[in-house]
Design an enzyme around this catalytic site. Structure first.
Site, PDB file in Angstrom:
ATOM      1  N   GLY A   1       0.768  -1.236   0.000  1.00  0.00           N
ATOM      2  CA  GLY A   1       0.000   0.000   0.000  1.00  0.00           C
ATOM      3  C   GLY A   1       0.799   1.284   0.000  1.00  0.00           C
TER       4      GLY A   1
ATOM      5  CE  LYS B   1       8.407  -3.642  -9.316  1.00  0.00           C
ATOM      6  NZ  LYS B   1       8.556  -3.880  -7.872  1.00  0.00           N
TER       7      LYS B   1
END
Length: 217
Positions: A64, A173
């Site tokens: 998170g 990513k």
């Protein structure tokens, strides 16, 4: 019983490096769940992607840290709690501890029930920004791992095509290696502006980098 002293030394070295990492210390001080928050922070501060009033979707959100950063960006006071000027929807296959103001959906966004929840959360609209810190379980086999990484990036791109505004931005990513050039080419086919970024907060020895695509073609 034989003890693998080399392995123990490697683990101890990693632990020492982790404990002394300035970004790990900063995350603890700033209340982030992981040092990864600073990677998105660097990218956002450079490109000004997340603005007040935005709708942001965080793919692969657990634990998170990226959602926490986005939440602070959309808070009038830059706070971790309180009023929120915008909307954050986070998705992951793994559970995530609640974050105030963040709507979390557990499941695979390729599955219809999960997509239905997402579309309901979006209220019939689309995201301004999609961020993806998704990473596969690595096998150690270069070819296999490259294929797994490529699949996740391709899924994020496809998700953005269908659920992001034309002027929106996608952050993903990926890792230098097998499929890197092909993934950059995919971004250039899909987005008007493409920027590869290696944040200072990425570990020096890591092949990790990030691609940002802005404006769908």
């Amino acid at each position: 019983m034989k003890v693998n002293t080399k392995s123990k030394k490697v683990n101890k070295a990693w632990l020492n490096s982790h404990v002394n990492d300035p970004y790990v210390k900063a995350a603890q001080k700033d209340g982030y769940r992981a040092r990864a928050a600073y990677k998105l922070k660097e990218i956002d501060e450079q490109l000004k992607l997340i603005r007040p009033g935005a709708t942001v979707v965080d793919l692969g959100s657990t634990p998170g840290a990226w959602s926490q950063y986005v939440r602070r960006c959309l808070s009038p006071e830059g706070a971790a709690v309180g009023a929120l000027n915008g909307r954050i929807i986070s998705l992951d296959l793994l559970p995530m501890e609640p974050i105030e103001g963040v709507q979390f959906i557990l499941g695979d966004f390729r599955e219809e029930p999960v997509l239905a929840q997402l579309q309901e959360a979006l209220g019939g609209g689309k995201a301004d920004v999609v961020v993806s810190d998704m990473a596969p379980n690595l096998s150690g086999n270069g070819t296999t791992d490259a294929a797994r990484i490529a699949l996740l990036v391709e899924l994020a791109v496809d998700f953005s095509i269908h659920h992001m505004k034309p002027e929106g931005a996608l952050v993903v990513k990926l890792f230098h290696g097998g499929a890197y050039d092909d993934l950059v080419a995919l971004f250039r086919q899909t987005f008007k502006v493409v920027k590869p970024i290696k944040p200072k907060s990425s570990r020096d020895k890591s092949s990790e980098t990030f691609l940002v695509g802005m404006g769908l073609k």
